[in-house]
Design a protein around this motif. Structure first.
Motif, mmCIF file in Angstrom:
data_model
loop_
_atom_site.group_PDB
_atom_site.id
_atom_site.type_symbol
_atom_site.label_atom_id
_atom_site.label_comp_id
_atom_site.label_asym_id
_atom_site.label_seq_id
_atom_site.Cartn_x
_atom_site.Cartn_y
_atom_site.Cartn_z
ATOM 1 N N ASP A 1 0.874 -1.263 0.073
ATOM 2 C CA ASP A 1 -0.040 -0.060 -0.131
ATOM 3 C C ASP A 1 0.730 1.310 -0.046
ATOM 4 O OD1 ASP A 1 -2.092 1.699 0.458
ATOM 5 O OD2 ASP A 1 -2.602 1.106 2.539
ATOM 6 N N PRO A 2 0.819 2.100 -1.061
ATOM 7 C CA PRO A 2 1.510 3.131 -1.197
ATOM 8 C C PRO A 2 1.016 4.394 0.074
ATOM 9 C CG PRO A 2 0.340 3.201 -3.040
ATOM 10 C CD PRO A 2 -0.055 1.905 -2.281
ATOM 11 N N VAL A 3 -0.131 4.316 0.358
ATOM 12 C CA VAL A 3 -0.539 5.333 1.339
ATOM 13 C C VAL A 3 -0.349 4.928 2.746
ATOM 14 C CG1 VAL A 3 -2.609 6.787 2.028
ATOM 15 C CG2 VAL A 3 -2.422 5.737 -0.476
ATOM 16 N N ARG A 4 0.365 5.884 3.533
ATOM 17 C CA ARG A 4 0.568 5.637 4.813
ATOM 18 C C ARG A 4 -0.413 6.061 5.759
ATOM 19 N NH1 ARG A 4 5.635 6.802 7.691
ATOM 20 N NH2 ARG A 4 5.633 8.790 6.317
ATOM 21 N N THR A 5 -0.749 5.487 6.877
ATOM 22 C CA THR A 5 -1.544 6.046 7.872
ATOM 23 C C THR A 5 -0.523 6.421 8.875
ATOM 24 O OG1 THR A 5 -3.563 4.667 7.275
ATOM 25 C CG2 THR A 5 -3.417 6.028 9.622
ATOM 26 N N VAL A 6 -0.444 7.816 9.133
ATOM 27 C CA VAL A 6 0.484 8.040 10.335
ATOM 28 C C VAL A 6 -0.441 8.237 11.604
ATOM 29 C CG1 VAL A 6 2.195 9.620 10.977
ATOM 30 C CG2 VAL A 6 2.078 9.200 8.747
ATOM 31 N N ARG A 7 -0.321 7.520 12.428
ATOM 32 C CA ARG A 7 -1.275 7.476 13.672
ATOM 33 C C ARG A 7 -1.084 8.644 14.360
ATOM 34 N NH1 ARG A 7 -1.592 2.692 17.588
ATOM 35 N NH2 ARG A 7 -3.167 4.160 18.550
ATOM 36 N N GLY A 8 -2.250 9.481 14.510
ATOM 37 C CA GLY A 8 -2.242 10.630 15.305
ATOM 38 C C GLY A 8 -2.124 11.685 14.409
ATOM 39 N N ALA A 9 -1.430 11.576 13.188
ATOM 40 C CA ALA A 9 -1.282 12.865 12.221
ATOM 41 C C ALA A 9 -2.246 13.013 11.138
ATOM 42 C CB ALA A 9 0.297 12.617 12.225
ATOM 43 N N GLY A 10 -2.130 11.900 10.284
ATOM 44 C CA GLY A 10 -2.975 11.959 9.009
ATOM 45 C C GLY A 10 -2.414 10.892 8.023
ATOM 46 N N TYR A 11 -2.102 11.234 6.946
ATOM 47 C CA TYR A 11 -1.764 10.385 5.727
ATOM 48 C C TYR A 11 -0.524 10.887 4.916
ATOM 49 C CZ TYR A 11 -6.409 8.341 6.464
ATOM 50 O OH TYR A 11 -7.387 7.837 7.022
ATOM 51 N N SER A 12 -0.057 10.017 4.213
ATOM 52 C CA SER A 12 1.282 10.504 3.272
ATOM 53 C C SER A 12 1.291 9.521 2.401
ATOM 54 C CB SER A 12 2.530 10.462 4.028
ATOM 55 O OG SER A 12 3.073 9.750 4.349
ATOM 56 N N PHE A 13 2.154 9.940 1.117
ATOM 57 C CA PHE A 13 2.473 8.916 0.321
ATOM 58 C C PHE A 13 3.817 8.411 0.590
ATOM 59 C CE2 PHE A 13 4.047 7.431 -3.875
ATOM 60 C CZ PHE A 13 2.832 6.721 -4.370
ATOM 61 N N ASP A 14 4.038 6.947 0.744
ATOM 62 C CA ASP A 14 5.253 6.420 0.956
ATOM 63 C C ASP A 14 6.184 6.769 0.041
ATOM 64 O OD1 ASP A 14 7.224 4.806 1.677
ATOM 65 O OD2 ASP A 14 6.015 2.819 1.917
ATOM 66 N N GLU A 15 7.185 7.448 0.492
ATOM 67 C CA GLU A 15 8.321 7.956 -0.363
ATOM 68 C C GLU A 15 9.236 6.854 -0.643
ATOM 69 O OE1 GLU A 15 8.258 8.657 2.935
ATOM 70 O OE2 GLU A 15 10.117 9.168 3.687
ATOM 71 N N ASN A 16 9.114 5.726 -0.142
ATOM 72 C CA ASN A 16 9.810 4.596 -0.296
ATOM 73 C C ASN A 16 9.189 3.387 -1.302
ATOM 74 O OD1 ASN A 16 12.286 5.241 1.053
ATOM 75 N ND2 ASN A 16 11.206 4.810 2.844
ATOM 76 N N PHE A 17 8.004 3.880 -1.590
ATOM 77 C CA PHE A 17 7.102 2.973 -2.547
ATOM 78 C C PHE A 17 7.947 2.770 -3.783
ATOM 79 C CE2 PHE A 17 3.833 1.963 -5.610
ATOM 80 C CZ PHE A 17 3.189 0.874 -5.126
ATOM 81 N N GLY A 18 7.913 1.594 -4.227
ATOM 82 C CA GLY A 18 8.567 1.106 -5.589
ATOM 83 C C GLY A 18 9.949 1.032 -5.454
ATOM 84 N N ARG A 19 10.525 1.470 -4.141
ATOM 85 C CA ARG A 19 11.936 1.156 -3.879
ATOM 86 C C ARG A 19 12.268 -0.065 -3.179
ATOM 87 N NH1 ARG A 19 13.543 6.744 -1.469
ATOM 88 N NH2 ARG A 19 13.006 8.129 -3.211
ATOM 89 N N LYS A 20 13.510 -0.800 -3.482
ATOM 90 C CA LYS A 20 13.675 -1.999 -2.635
ATOM 91 C C LYS A 20 13.947 -1.942 -1.337
ATOM 92 C CE LYS A 20 14.726 -5.572 -6.296
ATOM 93 N NZ LYS A 20 13.330 -5.249 -6.768
ATOM 94 N N ALA A 21 13.445 -2.736 -0.509
ATOM 95 C CA ALA A 21 13.722 -2.289 0.912
ATOM 96 C C ALA A 21 15.180 -2.583 1.364
ATOM 97 C CB ALA A 21 12.775 -3.246 1.805
#
Ligand code: CA
Length: 235
Positions: free
Chosen positions: A215-235
């Protein structure tokens, strides 16, 4: 991937408009001209350019009022604007910048200086803003055709989910609160419950992700949402 930057010139003095068009086109820009403020507003609803050169005194709708309205719409909220003011209106300039213009230039101006300001402002604006498509890993959002693909799969997003994804992809890694997303994606005077954001994020995720896909959309608890900047990169 980047198309020729598109500039909307809003200027009621025809000779000046033509001079600007000639010089901007010589620099490789795509140029449209509006001679009235209200015409420019309609054109901006049809298509959002990469930059607006906006005259202060205009028939139909003043430059300053148009500037204010541009800033109110989420689609054009961060659209770069250079205000053209006549000498003697200089005390008004402060008001212009306060209304949200990024820069101003006083008439009569030198064309090379104006072109330098245009280049500088386009560079300063996020490069993602000028791109016709946004990519992250296997995910591709095409702003021109309004299509989103994950690999070879066409994704079907509603208009709100599309704007939400576009907004987040433009700013990977940045976390936005639900209130900020309401402001930017739904519009400043939207009177909507913040839970609406969760509903649309849920729909967006459903459209983006098959089971077990990342999932490229991150839920940041207590804050909101962001697009995962590491999406598509190898871990
Ligand atoms: Ca004018």
């Amino acid at each position: 991937m980047t198309a020729r930057p598109h500039i909307l010139v809003v200027e009621d003095e025809e000779p000046l408009g033509l001079l600007l068009r000639y010089n901007l086109e010589s620099e490789g820009y795509k140029v449209d001209i509006a001679m009235r403020g209200d015409d420019a507003e309609l054109m901006l609803r049809e298509q959002v350019p990469d930059l607006v050169l906006l005259d202060w005194m205009l028939p139909g709708l003043s430059g300053i009022e148009l500037c204010r309205r541009i800033r109110q719409r989420p689609e054009t909220q961060s659209l770069p604007i250079i205000l053209l003011t006549a000498r003697g209106e200089e005390s008004e300039r402060v008001r212009g910048l306060a209304t949200g213009a990024d820069d101003y230039i006083v008439k009569p101006f030198s064309v090379p200086e104006l072109l330098a300001r245009v280049r500088a402002l386009l560079r300063r604006a996020s490069p993602n803003r000028v791109a016709t498509s946004l990519e992250a890993g296997e995910l591709m959002l095409d702003r021109v055709s309004h299509r989103v693909k994950r690999g070879s799969r066409d994704l079907h997003l509603g208009p709100t989910e599309f704007r939400l994804l576009e907004f987040l992809m433009e700013r990977p890694g940045r976390v936005f609160t639900r209130g900020q997303l309401l402001d930017h994606v739904w519009g400043m005077d939207s009177d909507i419950d913040e839970r609406t954001v969760d509903v649309h994020v849920g729909r967006l995720r459903k459209a983006l992700n098959k089971p077990r896909e990342r999932d490229p959309v991150r839920t940041v608890r207590g804050a909101g949402y962001s697009f995962d900047e590491n999406f598509g990169r190898k871990a």
